[in-house]
Design an enzyme around this catalytic site. Structure first.
Site: not given
Ligand code: AGP
Length: 604
Positions: A2, A27, A74, A98-99, A477, A481, A484, A500, A599
């Protein structure tokens, strides 16, 4: 997560709030809302979906008023609906939060038994009712806030608007970030510096347990016991112009293209123009740890895994890389002579923050590699190294990731030099550092070829990513990418692991994206790729210059500028980012704010 904004001003606040909510879109959210006080009434407007839906509703019924709050939600408790959107209203009180209030059900049951009616399924609504109850007993804002905070358990950052005293906002934080902004006859409170860009000239980050009572002229901050406290006032360096897409279609594309510049800025954070390490870095390596434990999540965790390969092989320091959300619950051994390195773009990931706090309790020193100056992880670390990637708005992390790699490589080189390890190799790599931005810019020029590859994989049900050595974490990674932003399932493997088990997944036409370095195990990877090809895989290879001639059987091969095998993971990040981006564009997903993602993950 949020996003929160509260504004108290001598001008109408609706436009400030809407502009801030648009800046908070990065966010991740599913609904939004705003409330103000005007004509002695609490007025509000909420909408499901994007901010534009809220703006459309306000067009016919704009909200007047010099004090107001806004929110991007969110969903954690309760589905996506207008009733569950914030602000939540109870009597004369409106709040945004938020929380996660962990004991909300107990509070809700108690208040319901006293006849209070709830309009939402959310945990946050209990905060509105608690304040309305306290004000109905004629408690002062300060006393009311202290009483409410005594009841709440869990993570919160909230702002309260009170009809009976509309010029004054109440703000409080615990484990969820919140900052106060000061400006010309306008004070504000928001989730982060981005929320306050363009409104606040200066910014004050609240700490856990702080609460503040503010109007357009005064700001008073208190601790949980009601003692008045002072917090550092910093310039709000964020300019709204930074938070714009410029000529790019998406923030993600803009941020991918910013990398030659952001990498160059991050290098200069680590090294002076004469090639000597910065004062900050030399202080950090003076700590001379016997071991290193890296704590991170998501993309930052994969950066840590790459860092492990570099630090162990060149600085010869043992490195343990931990998924932050696992670390503190498994009762880990913590080496008192070690160093904790937390890696976080936002500096607010609750998993990483709580893992760091757990480790710090044993007395170990902590260094954070952070992109958000003033964030909680930054403020609570013994040392901080700032990745100079600038505000990263797209949910998918790109420029922050390569900036993290530059920071980790610099730390590795500095430790190796201090320990007099592998000095010849270190000098060679250092001589190439300042060439990385140029190599990254060259890698970006392959975008048109990547667009073609993306059009070939966009209809795939799944993709595999392969790599060896430090390119194995980069394969992880790359898979993240793609997942997501394009919602296509993908998995990363060490190429040596294929036989394996994962090779059973290979079927006709399955895209296998392989990262091929010009290094000691490239021939082994080539034989893994032949095995995949023999079973029908569609081979897409991103190869170092010099390695590509070892492969004459790939469907697609993209040659990457080669500086040094240690540097390859940084350059190879570019095609995997571009591939994920263009596949998402071809798929038509919400590239900058992918569904279900935030985010910064500020709730566990
Ligand atoms: C990365 O593309 C993602 N959005 C997510 O995995 C992110 O890297 C992860 O939430 C960690 O966030 P931070 O680096 O702000 O701690």
């Amino acid at each position: 997560m949020c996003g929160i904004i509260g504004v108290t001003s001598s001008n109408n606040v609706q436009d400030y709030i809407i502009a801030s909510l648009k800046r908070l879109e990065y966010r991740g959210y599913d609904s939004s809302g705003i409330a103000t006080v005007s004509d002695k009434r609490l007025k509000f407007c909420k909408a499901e979906g994007k901010i534009n839906n809220l703006i459309k509703k306000l067009k016919d019924n704009p909200l007047k008023g010099f004090n107001g709050i806004g929110h991007t939600r969110w969903a954690t408790h309760g589905n996506v609906s207008e009733d569950n959107a914030h602000p939540h209203i109870s009597g004369k009180v409106a709040i945004v939060h938020n929380g996660i209030i962990e004991n909300f059900q107990e509070i809700k049951d108690k208040l319901s038994s006293k006849g209070r009616i709830f309009n939402s399924q959310t945990d946050s609504e209990v905060i509105a009712h608690l304040f309305d109850y306290e004000f109905s007993k004629n408690k002062s804002k300060k006393e009311a806030t202290q009483n409410v905070l005594k009841v709440l358990k869990g993570a919160y950052a909230f702002v309260v608007l009170d009809l009976d005293d509309p010029n004054t906002l109440i703000a409080a934080r615990n484990a969820s970030p919140l900052a106060i902004g000061t400006g010309d006859k306008t004070n504000s409170v928001g989730s982060d510096a981005i929320a306050l860009a363009g409104i606040a000239k200066q910014i004050i980050f609240l700490e856990d347990g702080d609460f503040a009572i503010l109007n357009d002229k005064h700001i008073n901050i208190f601790d949980l016991n009601g003692n008045s406290i002072k917090r550092e006032v910093k310039p709000n360096s964020l300019d709204p112009a930074v938070i714009s897409k410029g000529n790019y279609r998406h923030f993600m594309q803009k941020e991918i293209y910013e990398q030659p510049e952001t990498i160059s800025h991050t290098i200069s954070e680590m090294y002076n123009s004469d090639g000597k390490i910065s004062k900050n870095l030399s202080e950090i390596i003076g700590h001379n740890p016997k071991s290193i434990t890296i704590l991170a999540a998501g993309t930052s965790y994969y950066a840590g895994l790459i860092g492990k390969y570099w630090i162990e092989s060149l600085a010869e320091i043992p490195v343990n890389v931990e998924i932050a959300s696992e670390f503190r619950y498994r009762k880990p051994f913590i080496d008192p002579d070690g160093l904790i390195i937390t890696i976080s773009q936002s500096g607010e990931s609750i998993d990483t923050l709580m893992a760091m706090r757990y480790a710090q309790a044993s007395g170990i020193k902590s260094l954070s590699i952070i992109n958000s100056i003033g964030s909680t992880i930054d403020r609570e670390s013994d040392y901080s190294i700032f990745t100079r990637a600038g505000a990263e708005i797209a949910v998918a992390s790109t420029k922050a990731f390569t900036a993290q790699l530059i920071s980790l490589l610099s730390i590795c080189l500095a430790f190796a030099e201090r320990k007099q390890k592998n000095l010849k190799e270190i000098d060679t790599i250092k001589s190439k550092l300042f060439k990385i931005p140029g190599a990254v810019a060259k890698a970006l020029s392959s975008e048109s070829k990547i667009i073609d590859i993306a059009s070939n994989i966009v209809k795939s049900k799944s993709c595999l990513y392969l790599g060896r050595g430090p390119l194995f974490p980069l394969a992880l990674e790359g898979a993240l990418k793609l997942k997501e932003v394009s919602y296509i399932h993908a998995e990363g493997f060490s190429a040596g692991e294929m036989k394996h088990g994962p090779i059973a997944l290979i079927e006709e036409g399955l895209p296998v994206i392989s990262l091929l370095a010009n290094d000691y195990h490239s021939l082994k990877t080539v034989s893994n790729l032949r095995e995949a090809l023999a079973r029908g895989a569609k081979l897409i290879i991103f190869a170092d210059e010099g390695a590509e001639n070892k492969i004459d059987f790939a469907h697609e091969i993209l040659k990457l500028p080669f500086l040094h095998e240690t540097i390859t993971p940084i350059i190879a990040s570019i095609p995997i980012q571009l591939l994920a981006y263009h596949t998402a564009v071809a798929k038509g997903t919400d590239v900058d704010q992918p569904k279900n993602l935030a985010k910064s993950v500020t709730v566990e």
